[in-house]
Design an enzyme around this catalytic site. Structure first.
Site, PDB file in Angstrom:
ATOM      1  N   GLU A  31       8.909 -12.988   2.258  1.00 50.95           N
ATOM      2  CA  GLU A  31       9.245 -11.707   2.879  1.00 50.95           C
ATOM      3  C   GLU A  31       8.126 -10.709   2.562  1.00 50.95           C
ATOM      4  OE1 GLU A  31      13.531 -10.467   2.392  1.00 50.95           O
ATOM      5  OE2 GLU A  31      13.425 -12.074   0.912  1.00 50.95           O
ATOM      6  N   ARG A 258      13.326 -22.525  -9.497  1.00 53.07           N
ATOM      7  CA  ARG A 258      12.372 -21.417  -9.432  1.00 53.07           C
ATOM      8  C   ARG A 258      11.717 -21.231 -10.789  1.00 53.07           C
ATOM      9  NH1 ARG A 258      15.208 -15.882  -8.120  1.00 53.07           N
ATOM     10  NH2 ARG A 258      13.033 -15.227  -8.266  1.00 53.07           N
ATOM     11  N   LYS A 268      11.425  -8.695  -7.226  1.00 53.60           N
ATOM     12  CA  LYS A 268      10.609  -7.734  -6.481  1.00 53.60           C
ATOM     13  C   LYS A 268      11.149  -6.322  -6.644  1.00 53.60           C
ATOM     14  CE  LYS A 268       8.789 -10.659  -2.776  1.00 53.60           C
ATOM     15  NZ  LYS A 268       8.828 -10.889  -1.319  1.00 53.60           N
TER      16      LYS A 268
END
Length: 752
Positions: A31, A258, A268
């Site tokens: 994104e 992850r 983020k």
């Protein structure tokens, strides 16, 4: 590829073998709402790496479905990160926004099938209707709207006739599903926001779960590789594609763990908070875990790639020690960068019995680094040394300059202190010393024994520089908020002094400031008139020794940290450790980083001594001890290991004799860890003997060159850096068995 494949590559191979897909196509779909971080680097390596390994392709696709948070600068940062890491996405960057019309059409198809409806309940009621893990949800009354009503409302949503939040489009699946993601998930929401690419064309935007699977399908993606938090979303992914009955082949989603690193945040939202609150200078602040931050700090792409390779691909989440990342950059820079003299906290020294001036020829690299180069260091009767390198009342085990103890100036002469000059506050401001004319390094006949060498610069020729010393951004191993920030994460030294060759010769942009660490010329603020250097990493990991045990409170931790004896930013060695360090550097000729690591760890130093007793190869054994054995001894005792010091010395001998390469030695060591077999038995069983025969290697080189005509052209046009690319491809083709020196020579000849 190594023989032991990760589970994702095993899936890919099975799919190719069964004929499910003719070509592997992966994608990296970030994104564009922030700068990519080290977790994205792992995903980049996986997606582009798998595509490369199986002669496929990886798409770079911007998942730009939320215009409230997306900006073009984030798109550019993502592209830069992928390029910097050395991956190629081909001719086009893809955007989910490229497919908005197609995705909208698919939504209309679902409405016509009775599988989607426009809902008009507010957010609170929607949450209430969703149910709980143990209780089924309740479907909205608006789910009973007719197909015609839904089509009309959905078109009006598209045309911008409703306010934000007034309606949403939902899939009609199962409000009682055990996987709560399937309880009529949202497909579209209204957003009257300007999009960074489509402007005001759209008033509705698809949700991730709807857009992602369809974008994969449109692009022909075969393996949609996500992190574990999307595991439950896989059911929606499959429902959308299956319900629409799309033509095969179709993509399938696979999840991996992850990346989590201690002392680091990778949310983020939290990274954006750091930027917006002014806690860092920006997304590229060298303390940030962003790719831009690591680049500006001076990390190399090789160190990041090696780190991602080392941590592997797992199915379960775990926490990686940030020290492993720091080790990777040390390991990479150790064999690359020149060593230079600098003084960060200057103390003036006048040599009373020296007149005139001279230059001292000094090598840039230690003997165990296979690079050549030297520079002239100016020497005169006025120099500066590190303030910490003199102590008027030294503690036990202090081996540098004192009123009674001489010391060597690195690459130069031995000096003895004769007078200490202080100001009115009692602070030492100057030393008067004598030098020993017959003690010059390399031709010393003085007979004077010294226990250490210190860095220095000539007062007249030294260049003033700004040095930014970075430490970990967070003081807490598991940071949660801004309160966990490390108040000492940045120290700016305005009046550091560096030897002139750093600026005048500029043979590199990264240097090891001897006994200080690795430093990088800041790519934004550096000028020759005002040099600025960022500390990349110290010579060793001292963080664990500076921080208190986990069970202590923050107050107790601060007390302990304050009371510890620290030299610069690192904990002082004990007498025994210092003696070992001096032995390693002076007698065994190990470099300072390796000596530090082994000397400070009792288990490592003991293992090293045992291995050295079996084979006189101090550098070779030391390198494998700090890179491989250290990892195994981290949580085990020597008697709990499957291998012995004798076996490690046998492995090093095979490398020294060029029976196997250093790369193959790592594979052999991994097998020794598992099986405990002798290295010669492993090498014989797996056929890992190093290939040095040009008649075997040359055809492989010819094949690699034939497959890469574009890079051949670029190389012949002057891009000499591509030599490393071709050498790497040949080594990869031989599974690391080819002799790198022979390959280097043959590739260079073949490309002429």
């Amino acid at each position: 590829m190594s023989e032991s494949k990760d589970f994702l590559r095993s899936i890919v191979e099975e799919d190719l073998k069964s004929g499910k897909y003719k070509e592997v196509i992966t994608r990296f779909p970030p994104e564009p709402n922030g700068f990519p971080h080290i977790g994205h680097a792992k995903s980049i390596c996986i997606n582009f790496g798998i595509a490369s390994d199986y002669n496929g392709h990886c798409n770079l696709r911007m998942d730009d479905t939320n215009p409230t948070k997306e900006e073009t600068k984030y798109v550019e940062a993502l592209k830069d990160a992928v390029q910097w890491l050395g991956f190629d996405w081909g001719k086009n960057v893809y955007y989910t926004s490229d497919y908005f019309q197609k995705i909208y059409n698919y939504a209309v198809e679902l409405i016509k099938m009775g599988k989607a409806y426009v809902d008009s309940v507010d957010e609170e009621q929607m949450r209430e209707y969703r149910g709980t893990v143990t209780e089924a949800g309740k479907r909205s009354e608006y789910a009973n709207r007719t197909v015609e009503e839904n089509l009309e409302l959905f078109e009006k949503m598209k045309n911008g006739e409703f306010k934000d939040g007034e309606h949403v489009l939902r899939a009609k699946i199962d409000m009682g599903a055990a996987n709560m993601k399937l309880r009529d998930p949202l497909l579209y929401r209204i957003r009257h926001v300007n999009h960074h690419r489509t402007g005001d064309e759209w008033s509705i935007y698809p949700m991730y779960d709807f857009a992602h699977c369809l974008s994969d399908y449109i692009e022909g993606v075969t393996h949609s590789i996500c992190t574990l938090e999307f595991e439950n979303n896989r059911d929606i992914y499959n429902w959308v594609l299956d319900t629409l009955g799309l033509e095969l082949p179709r993509p399938y989603q696979h999840e991996f763990a992850r990346l989590g690193i201690n002392y680091t945040v990778m949310s983020k939202r939290k990274l954006l908070e750091l930027v917006e609150e002014g806690k860092v200078s920006g997304w590229d602040d060298p303390r940030m875990p962003t790719i831009a931050g690591y680049k500006r700090r001076g990390y190399t792409k090789e160190s990041i790639l090696n780190f991602c390779d080392q941590i592997g691909i797992a199915k379960a989440n775990s926490m990686v020690d940030v020290a492993q990342l720091e080790f990777c950059i040390r390991d990479d820079l150790n064999t690359k960068v020149p060593r230079v003299l600098t003084v960060l906290d200057p103390l003036k020294v006048t040599i009373v019995n020296y007149e005139g001036s001279e230059v001292i020829d000094a090598p840039y690299y230690p003997h165990d680094v296979p690079k050549e180069g030297s520079r002239d260091i100016p020497f005169s009767n006025e120099i500066y040394i590190e303030r910490d390198d003199f102590n008027e009342n030294p503690p036990k085990g202090y081996f540098r300059l004192t009123p009674e103890q001489p010391v060597r100036l690195r690459h130069g002469f031995i000096i003895s202190c004769k007078e200490v000059i202080k100001d009115e506050t009692g602070k030492v401001v100057e030393l008067k010393v004598e030098y020993h004319a017959d003690s010059k390094s390399g031709s010393d006949t003085s007979g004077i024994k010294v226990k250490s060498a210190i860095q220095w610069v000539s007062a007249k020729e030294a260049i003033k520089a700004e040095v930014r010393v970075y430490d970990r951004l967070y003081a807490n191993e598991a940071p949660e908020s801004l309160e966990d920030l490390n108040s000492s994460s940045l120290t700016v030294i305005k009046d550091a002094l560096i030897e002139p060759a750093i600026v005048t010769e500029k043979i590199d942009e990264r240097f090891q400031f001897e006994r200080q660490g690795y430093f990088y010329a800041d790519p934004i603020d550096y000028t020759d008139e005002k040099p600025v250097f960022n500390k990349i990493v110290g010579l060793k990991d001292s963080w664990g020794k500076k921080t208190a045990p986990k069970q202590e409170s923050k107050t107790e931790s601060k007390k302990q940290a304050k009371n510890e004896q620290v030299v610069g930013t690192e904990v002082a060695m004990s007498d025994e450790q210092q003696a070992l360090f001096d032995k390693y550097t002076s007698e065994l000729k190990l470099n300072a980083e390796v000596s530090n690591i082994i000397a400070r760890d009792e288990k490592l130093s003991s293992f090293y001594a045992d291995a050295l007793a079996e084979l006189n190869s101090p550098v070779g054994i030391a390198n494998i001890v700090v890179t491989e054995v250290a990892r195994e001894l981290k949580e085990k005792e020597a008697n709990e290991l499957n291998f012995t010091a004798k076996q490690v010395s046998q492995l090093v001998k095979m490398v020294d004799d060029k029976t196997i390469s250093s790369k193959i030695a790592k594979q052999v060591f991994e097998e020794m860890v598992k099986s405990g077999d002798n290295p010669d038995k492993i090498v014989e069983a797996k056929g890992l003997v190093q290939i040095s025969d040009p008649s075997v290697i040359s055809p492989i080189i010819a094949e690699v060159i034939e497959k890469n005509p574009d890079n051949v052209e670029k190389f012949k046009a002057g891009n000499n850096k591509l030599l490393g690319f071709f050498v790497g491809q040949v080594l990869k083709a031989t599974g690391g068995k080819a002799n790198p020196q022979v390959v280097n020579k043959l590739v260079a000849q073949a490309l002429k």
